[in-house]
Design a protein around this motif. Structure first.
Motif, mmCIF file in Angstrom:
data_model
loop_
_atom_site.group_PDB
_atom_site.id
_atom_site.type_symbol
_atom_site.label_atom_id
_atom_site.label_comp_id
_atom_site.label_asym_id
_atom_site.label_seq_id
_atom_site.Cartn_x
_atom_site.Cartn_y
_atom_site.Cartn_z
ATOM 1 N N ILE A 3 0.842 -1.192 0.000
ATOM 2 C CA ILE A 3 0.000 0.000 0.000
ATOM 3 C C ILE A 3 0.880 1.247 0.000
ATOM 4 O O ILE A 3 1.830 1.349 0.777
ATOM 5 C CB ILE A 3 -0.942 0.017 1.216
ATOM 6 N N LEU A 15 -4.194 7.062 -1.986
ATOM 7 C CA LEU A 15 -4.042 5.662 -1.582
ATOM 8 C C LEU A 15 -3.994 4.785 -2.823
ATOM 9 O O LEU A 15 -4.821 4.930 -3.730
ATOM 10 C CB LEU A 15 -5.223 5.242 -0.697
ATOM 11 N N ALA A 17 -3.024 0.515 -3.815
ATOM 12 C CA ALA A 17 -2.570 -0.812 -3.404
ATOM 13 C C ALA A 17 -2.008 -1.548 -4.614
ATOM 14 O O ALA A 17 -2.705 -1.731 -5.615
ATOM 15 C CB ALA A 17 -3.719 -1.608 -2.789
ATOM 16 N N VAL A 82 -7.535 -1.887 -3.752
ATOM 17 C CA VAL A 82 -7.341 -2.859 -2.670
ATOM 18 C C VAL A 82 -8.214 -4.072 -2.964
ATOM 19 O O VAL A 82 -9.432 -3.941 -3.089
ATOM 20 C CB VAL A 82 -7.725 -2.253 -1.306
ATOM 21 N N LEU A 112 3.461 -0.668 4.087
ATOM 22 C CA LEU A 112 2.789 0.619 3.973
ATOM 23 C C LEU A 112 3.855 1.659 3.633
ATOM 24 O O LEU A 112 4.589 2.135 4.498
ATOM 25 C CB LEU A 112 2.077 0.964 5.284
ATOM 26 N N LEU A 128 -4.826 6.016 7.199
ATOM 27 C CA LEU A 128 -5.314 4.872 6.440
ATOM 28 C C LEU A 128 -6.705 4.457 6.914
ATOM 29 O O LEU A 128 -7.572 4.107 6.094
ATOM 30 C CB LEU A 128 -4.338 3.703 6.574
ATOM 31 N N SER A 129 -6.931 4.498 8.211
ATOM 32 C CA SER A 129 -8.254 4.159 8.747
ATOM 33 C C SER A 129 -9.315 5.123 8.228
ATOM 34 O O SER A 129 -10.431 4.710 7.874
ATOM 35 C CB SER A 129 -8.229 4.182 10.275
ATOM 36 N N GLY A 132 -10.169 4.380 4.709
ATOM 37 C CA GLY A 132 -10.909 3.132 4.567
ATOM 38 C C GLY A 132 -12.341 3.191 5.055
ATOM 39 O O GLY A 132 -13.133 2.292 4.749
ATOM 40 N N ILE A 187 -8.996 -2.832 4.328
ATOM 41 C CA ILE A 187 -8.119 -1.914 5.058
ATOM 42 C C ILE A 187 -8.453 -1.925 6.548
ATOM 43 O O ILE A 187 -7.556 -1.973 7.404
ATOM 44 C CB ILE A 187 -8.247 -0.491 4.483
ATOM 45 N N LEU A 196 0.064 -4.154 9.337
ATOM 46 C CA LEU A 196 0.718 -3.151 8.501
ATOM 47 C C LEU A 196 2.167 -2.966 8.942
ATOM 48 O O LEU A 196 2.453 -2.866 10.138
ATOM 49 C CB LEU A 196 -0.031 -1.822 8.587
#
Length: 268
Positions: A3, A15, A17, A82, A112, A128-129, A132, A187, A196
């Motif tokens: 990622i 972002l 992947a 992703v 990551l 990232l959270s 996602g 994610i 990660l």
């Protein structure tokens, strides 16, 4: 999977992947992947054929389609990159000879990649959270509307010669929203399972050395994709940067209009 988190501005982070070759793949997963790949490959070849046409309705469809694709938010494209999460059979209570290899593959750490001078390592998981989860509700809502619209557009199939483009567009958008939701779920699972592995990138870091604020330009995209050896990153980043530039231009226009309004109010 690897990622990438690439800041586009002070408020926008890109972002992407990258799928890596894996040897520990079950036969059912391989069959699912091959089916999806065949469908995607067929669509890509057909689209490429239409792009090469000098005129006709196929050429027009491609032109309008590319224009529409360019306006799909880069956050959605990022989540779609992703792959959907496929849990090993062992987690569902089934046991088999390949469950251990599938489990080890599913629980492997995911790199990551980030520029350390712009993104602090402590901020990676929160960023990232957010990427996602923040659009999950929107994608679910639009997915429902796509399903609602499909029966409405189905009668267009009665029109001869020209395919039912509105219906196929809604099918594509429904699939796109579903993939974005699935990518976001993957994610979230990686974050929850602590799978990660942050990896600072000197290549990414070098892009921001000459800028006081995090900013990526179109001229840097091709060389970046080449240095990272991720060709697909080029078109994704170009689209994302274009969207951010358009958004910033609109904000500047709005700010200028507001400034003019304030100046008029001050006039006697």
């Amino acid at each position: 999977m690897r990622i990438f988190l690439i800041p586009l501005s002070t408020r926008r982070t890109f972002l992407y992947a990258q799928r890596l070759p894996s040897t520990a793949v079950s036969s059912s997963q391989a069959a699912d992947a091959s089916y999806v790949d065949r469908v995607a490959g067929w669509a890509a070849r057909k689209w490429s054929e239409w792009e090469k046409k000098e005129s006709g309705w196929q050429k027009k469809v491609v032109e309008y389609g590319n224009h529409a694709f360019r306006r799909i938010p880069h956050e959605e494209w990022g989540l779609k990159s992703v792959p959907p999460l496929r849990r090993p059979k062992g987690e569902d209570g089934a046991h088999g000879g390949s469950s251990s290899s599938s489990s080890s593959s599913a629980t492997a750490k995911v790199e990551l990649v980030f520029p350390p001078s712009v993104l602090r390592q402590a901020d990676l998981v929160p960023v990232l959270s957010r990427l996602g989860t923040e659009r999950e509700g929107l994608h679910r809502k639009k997915l429902v509307w796509c399903f609602v619209g499909m029966p409405v557009t189905a009668p267009f199939a009665l029109v001869p010669i020209i395919p039912n483009l509105p219906f196929f567009y809604l099918v594509y958008r429904a699939w796109s929203h579903w993939r974005a939701i699935a990518g976001g779920k993957h994610i979230q699972w990686l974050v929850a399972q602590n799978l990660l592995r942050p990896k600072p990138s000197a290549v990414l870091d070098a892009l921001y050395v000459s800028h006081e604020k995090p900013k990526l330009t179109q001229s840097q995209v091709r060389s970046l994709a080449k240095q990272l050896d991720v060709p697909a990153l080029e078109i994704e980043l170009e689209r994302a940067i274009w969207q951010v530039e358009q958004e910033q231009a609109q904000e500047q226009v709005q700010e200028q209009e507001q400034q003019k309004g304030r100046e008029k109010e001050k006039q006697p």
